[in-house]
Scaffold this active site. Sequence first.
Site, PDB file in Angstrom:
ATOM      1  N   ASP A 235     -11.505  39.647  15.489  1.00  0.00           N
ATOM      2  CA  ASP A 235     -10.064  39.868  15.331  1.00  0.00           C
ATOM      3  C   ASP A 235      -9.755  41.333  15.049  1.00  0.00           C
ATOM      4  O   ASP A 235      -8.588  41.725  14.932  1.00  0.00           O
ATOM      5  CB  ASP A 235      -9.485  38.976  14.226  1.00  0.00           C
ATOM      6  CG  ASP A 235     -10.113  39.212  12.855  1.00  0.00           C
ATOM      7  OD1 ASP A 235     -11.076  40.005  12.761  1.00  0.00           O
ATOM      8  OD2 ASP A 235      -9.636  38.607  11.882  1.00  0.00           O
ATOM      9  N   ASP A 259     -12.949  31.499  13.241  1.00  0.00           N
ATOM     10  CA  ASP A 259     -12.815  31.239  11.797  1.00  0.00           C
ATOM     11  C   ASP A 259     -11.344  31.004  11.452  1.00  0.00           C
ATOM     12  O   ASP A 259     -10.885  31.343  10.359  1.00  0.00           O
ATOM     13  CB  ASP A 259     -13.391  32.397  10.978  1.00  0.00           C
ATOM     14  CG  ASP A 259     -13.698  32.013   9.528  1.00  0.00           C
ATOM     15  OD1 ASP A 259     -13.671  30.808   9.209  1.00  0.00           O
ATOM     16  OD2 ASP A 259     -13.942  32.925   8.723  1.00  0.00           O
ATOM     17  N   ALA A 293      -9.221  35.327   4.108  1.00  0.00           N
ATOM     18  CA  ALA A 293      -9.453  33.879   4.022  1.00  0.00           C
ATOM     19  C   ALA A 293      -9.358  33.285   5.416  1.00  0.00           C
ATOM     20  O   ALA A 293      -8.358  32.678   5.785  1.00  0.00           O
ATOM     21  CB  ALA A 293      -8.438  33.235   3.086  1.00  0.00           C
TER      22      ALA A 293
END
Length: 367
Positions: A235, A259, A293
Amino acid sequence: MLSGNLLTTDGWIRGRLHIQDGRIAALEGERADPADNDEPCILPGFIDLHVHGGGGADVMEGSAAVATMARLHARHGTTSLLATTVTAPRAELRRVLADLGDHARTRSAGGARVLGVHLEGPYINPGRLGAQPDAAVAAVLDEVLDYLALAPVRIVTLAPEIAGHMEIIRALAGRGVRVQIGHSAGTYEDGVRALEHGAAGFTHLFNAMSPLHHRNPGMVGAALAHADYAEIIPDLVHVHPGAVQAAARAIPRLYAVTDSTAAAGMPDGAYRLGSQHVTKCMGGVRLADGTLAGSTLTMDQALRNLVSIGLPLADVSHHLSRHAADYLGLADRGRIAPGAWADLVVLDRALALTATFVEGERIVEDA
């Protein structure tokens, strides 16, 4: 039938692909460079082996949430995935795995195929939780085997430096489970020993593991020096583009994962990652203390990111499809070849996704 620039197992051809009964029945065409024409590019569908949620749904909520997640990611090119858990108390993991065990053997219309489960934790180092809930425990073989009996667990992430985990790695590898090193404070030597005991890869390389230093190479050093396979989150937030390029050069079968969390495909706001409260803001997902996260990444954006940092499209396709399929031993996914599942993505010349096919079913974007 689909026509365009097809990335086959023998390279690029300009031609046609025929689908019958959900599989690729035949290919025809001639070798060609996609740069020499304006036809769309047709690649193998993306395979995401580490995804926690999407579309507002979190894997830990159970099979209905997984179906929602699978539909969201299919609209972004993911044709198969592993539903990925987070660290949780034993009773909660048993409940979730029992529920997922039934869903993992089916596919909902409009969604990606769920290939099984990636058990991320609870067998991780409490000092390297990242965004994982604080419920880490040491693995006990009978407990792990209980989880395997509840659902088709294909990958287990653990920290090899925890006492007893080397024996767990050997036992799981002997049962065909892919064991990955992750959420680890272990040394380079721990990583090498884990690979010798049967560990097969590394979970979100660079993140939540001991870093590389030239006199203390850590888990990252073990991966770069010795791994055949490893995950990476492209990302461009979790890992710097230069580190992505270094990993792609060092690890022969590096594969991309998202993820992603429940926040993927959703507006900014508050979401859940297992028992954790997370916030999506400015393209990222974080805990209240600012810890990353998971992500909001989708695989089509991962493709564009990897191309943007200079990787050739054919290589990027392997990082998003072929290597993950090979890692799980899936000879009929992650490639365009006669007899393989018709798991496909169609991209325009700007690399925007125009269609996804999951086992021959065309997935259409919501209006």
